[in-house]
Design a protein around this motif. Sequence first.
Motif, mmCIF file in Angstrom:
data_model
loop_
_atom_site.group_PDB
_atom_site.id
_atom_site.type_symbol
_atom_site.label_atom_id
_atom_site.label_comp_id
_atom_site.label_asym_id
_atom_site.label_seq_id
_atom_site.Cartn_x
_atom_site.Cartn_y
_atom_site.Cartn_z
ATOM 1 N N GLY A 1 0.826 -1.212 0.000
ATOM 2 C CA GLY A 1 0.000 0.000 0.000
ATOM 3 C C GLY A 1 0.858 1.258 0.000
ATOM 4 O O GLY A 1 0.597 2.208 -0.747
ATOM 5 N N GLY B 1 -2.049 5.023 2.740
ATOM 6 C CA GLY B 1 -2.266 3.970 1.739
ATOM 7 C C GLY B 1 -1.891 2.605 2.292
ATOM 8 O O GLY B 1 -2.587 1.611 2.085
ATOM 9 N N VAL C 1 -4.497 1.376 4.686
ATOM 10 C CA VAL C 1 -5.695 0.945 3.954
ATOM 11 C C VAL C 1 -5.524 -0.484 3.450
ATOM 12 O O VAL C 1 -6.383 -1.344 3.675
ATOM 13 C CB VAL C 1 -6.013 1.891 2.777
ATOM 14 N N THR C 2 -4.383 -0.759 2.784
ATOM 15 C CA THR C 2 -4.217 -2.132 2.271
ATOM 16 C C THR C 2 -4.103 -3.125 3.417
ATOM 17 O O THR C 2 -4.640 -4.233 3.343
ATOM 18 C CB THR C 2 -2.984 -2.256 1.347
ATOM 19 N N LEU D 1 -7.637 -3.555 4.692
ATOM 20 C CA LEU D 1 -8.503 -4.106 3.644
ATOM 21 C C LEU D 1 -8.192 -5.591 3.409
ATOM 22 O O LEU D 1 -9.096 -6.428 3.330
ATOM 23 C CB LEU D 1 -8.311 -3.305 2.344
ATOM 24 N N THR E 1 -11.420 -0.205 8.267
ATOM 25 C CA THR E 1 -11.006 -0.137 6.860
ATOM 26 C C THR E 1 -11.812 0.924 6.122
ATOM 27 O O THR E 1 -11.257 1.727 5.362
ATOM 28 C CB THR E 1 -11.242 -1.496 6.163
ATOM 29 N N THR E 2 -13.125 0.925 6.335
ATOM 30 C CA THR E 2 -13.986 1.861 5.618
ATOM 31 C C THR E 2 -13.587 3.301 5.906
ATOM 32 O O THR E 2 -13.492 4.129 4.989
ATOM 33 C CB THR E 2 -15.454 1.643 6.033
ATOM 34 N N ALA F 1 -10.136 3.952 4.277
ATOM 35 C CA ALA F 1 -10.228 3.950 2.816
ATOM 36 C C ALA F 1 -10.959 5.190 2.321
ATOM 37 O O ALA F 1 -10.572 5.781 1.309
ATOM 38 C CB ALA F 1 -10.939 2.690 2.335
ATOM 39 N N LEU G 1 -9.302 7.602 -0.344
ATOM 40 C CA LEU G 1 -9.876 7.785 -1.676
ATOM 41 C C LEU G 1 -10.196 9.262 -1.926
ATOM 42 O O LEU G 1 -9.951 9.784 -3.013
ATOM 43 C CB LEU G 1 -11.125 6.915 -1.844
ATOM 44 N N THR H 1 -14.290 -4.888 -4.347
ATOM 45 C CA THR H 1 -13.700 -3.710 -3.704
ATOM 46 C C THR H 1 -12.229 -3.577 -4.062
ATOM 47 O O THR H 1 -11.760 -2.496 -4.428
ATOM 48 C CB THR H 1 -13.817 -3.822 -2.162
ATOM 49 N N ALA I 1 -10.760 -0.616 -6.205
ATOM 50 C CA ALA I 1 -9.891 0.314 -5.480
ATOM 51 C C ALA I 1 -8.516 0.384 -6.141
ATOM 52 O O ALA I 1 -7.995 1.472 -6.414
ATOM 53 C CB ALA I 1 -9.751 -0.110 -4.018
#
Lengths: 472, 339
Positions: B136, B169, B172-173, B176, B208-209, B212, B216, B261, B265
């Motif tokens: 990420g 980032g 997030v990964t 996720l 995560t949401t 992310a 984003l 997703t 993404a």
Amino acid sequence: MHAIPAVLTELSALDLSRWQFGLTTVYHFLFVPLTIGMVLLVAIMQTAWVRTDNVKYLHMTKLFGKIFLINFAMGVVTGIVQEFQFGMNWSDYSRFVGDVFGAPLAMEGLLAFFFEATFIGLWIFGWGRLSKKVHLATIWMTAFGVLLSAYFILAANAFMQNPVGFEINEAKNRAELVDIGAVLTNIVALNQFPHTITASLMFAGAVIASVSAYHLKRNQQVSTMRTSLRFGLWSVIVGGIGTAISGDGLGLAMVQTQPMKMAAAEALYNTSAPASFSIFTLGTPDGKSELFSIRIPNLLSYLSTHTLDGEVEGLNDLQAQYVSAFGPGDYMPIIWVTYWAFRWMIALGALSFLIAVVGLWLTRKGKLELPKWVWNVAIWAAPLPVLGISIGWLFTEMGRQPWLVFKLMKTADGVSPGINGVDVLISLIVFTLIYGVLAVVEMKLLLAAAQKGIEEEKSEDAADADQLTVAY
Amino acid sequence: MQLNEIWFLIVGFLFIGYFVLDGFDFGVGMSLPFLGKDDTDRRVLINTIGPVWDLNETWVIVAGASLFAAFPEWYASLFSGFYLPLLLILAALIARGVAFEYRGKGHTIGANEVRWKATFDWMIVVGSALPALLWGVAFANIVQGVPLNIDHVYTGTLFTLLNPYGLLGGFVTLTLFWTHGLIFITLKTEGEIKVRARALATKVGVVTTLLAAGFLVWTLVAHFSVLGFILAALAAVSLIAGLFANFMNREGIAFSLLVLTIVTAVGSLFASLFPNVFPSSTNAAYSLTIENASSSQYTLTVMTWVAVFMIPLVLLYQGWTYWVFKKRVSRKSIPAHSH
């Protein structure tokens, strides 16, 4: 940058990168030949089982399949490092040849590597889930993928030895592919491939013979181990004959494409016709002339040209030719390395072959009453072929120096411009430590599996239908 | 459509495939200390990915090789520039791979079984979490741009990459892939462990949401593209829907939505990048693009033929593997004394 002691900043990213590439490649290629050889031999064992229903072939398949798998995992994880290293440490090389060299690598991935990784998973976990014949097919598919994979990698390497099928694009300062057929049918690859495969068969055969000898010496699991012993020895012999024949072809290709390497293999300073082959040479300390040698007349001429009095070019003449073609510089590899590596490669292969011949003769007609030391020879002979293979690659790669891509790019020009010695020192230490620890654990596990030998299967009905046949 | 555009898509496809597949392997690995109450539990978890993890890992090798063949300049600048992070990823992947293979074999060499397994379990956890985080960080930095000089050589250090956007980032990964792995566990197991995985997936999924969403929005503000926006919106919707499906105990739908997703993404990152492939933050003129980084027409043509024939075939036989191993794993399926 942070304050870094001067001694560290002076560390050469080039030298360290060369050491790292050498270390990681030799290490990776300890596992690869066993994988190549063993997948073929295990596939043959399993075929024998499916065809004859003789349980001893099943036992052999399972035992040597296990050894194959312990080894395969190491080949995979160390292989990723190889793939990344071209970009990480040799980015100017990657920029210069990527258009050509990347193609066989990507083809290997798309055509072969996916394929073998998929089918090996099916083979490992498919025992009891796939029908006997489909399961047998998965090991042959794996073997096919392994061979295909080896061919593409050797074709990529062959481009470094004998660049073909390309044109130089001056504007972009790079080599560009113009003929993929030429790259894939490079004469060096065509000869290197059978040489690599047959040498791998020797190694796998020697390992099989070694494991079998260990149990026969202790008089255990005799009926299966006798079969596997002779199967292993025959593999060494067939592999050995193949290695010799393909090595002869590879030698001819080498003379044709990289005469300097052949001259360096023989420490032949002056062009000769006919040329003799030296078995042992003592040179002056500066390596420029010889003091004493044992020689076989005409043999080098024969190896290089297949005629008894053919001319073989010498180092000094080639050096002069290269200076006039490429400008001043030293175009000779390190002669003592190439000279001795070439001899040791041949000697180790021949020794392994001889041991196998004698072993077959001693165990003819079911004889197994042999002194302990004979079994010990068979047990300890297992590493001979892989030593020969490693030394052979040292010869191939060090004999190419100072070139990275023969006549196109020098090794010194290929290293990444953006990396510094400290970064490479860190990675070299990390790889050395990890690889060192893994080597110890790996050897222990391999030896444990080998010494345990055949594991009696629980009968099929006793196993719970819901249970995994193979589980982590 | 030009060949270098096609190859931008293929490289994107291969990396997306890698993240979708090894992503849940990472998630399963990270879950060991949270879901594995005893050794049998941990073996259940590992066996959910047992037959496929190395196959999934293969995708990164093929992605890397395709990058090398189709965009040698991109491959060279990226891999030498991100030297230390890639070293860490390699070390982690090696540790994880051998740990899977070795953890059950300690008894064969007379090691202390408990300590042996604990060691390799930690290698699996770290070997899964570290790449999940670093991929990420790497991709966020690729989108954001890094200092490249006129020869496209990276001039920053490791710490240049650990900027807020890059780190966000990475988290997030990390989360996720963890959510993805947890939902994969609900799909592949049964019994108590499945219940625990579902509950944890909801918690990690909410984190995560939030992460992310922030990432984003940041990406769209800084590197807007219409396609990137559409894909990012799709990613957000499918992530939330996936979590809802998980909450409703519909693991098949939940897993499919998590796959969607990750596809959208990562796809949105590639869309934001296009037509650059490795933008320079030093000077936009020094950026690598699909034009100046790509291989010759001939090479791209040859490779396109290979890819067009092989990729469908690869999907077919890999799909078959997943079909063969479709059965759920439970405590009952773990043989007691074999390893």
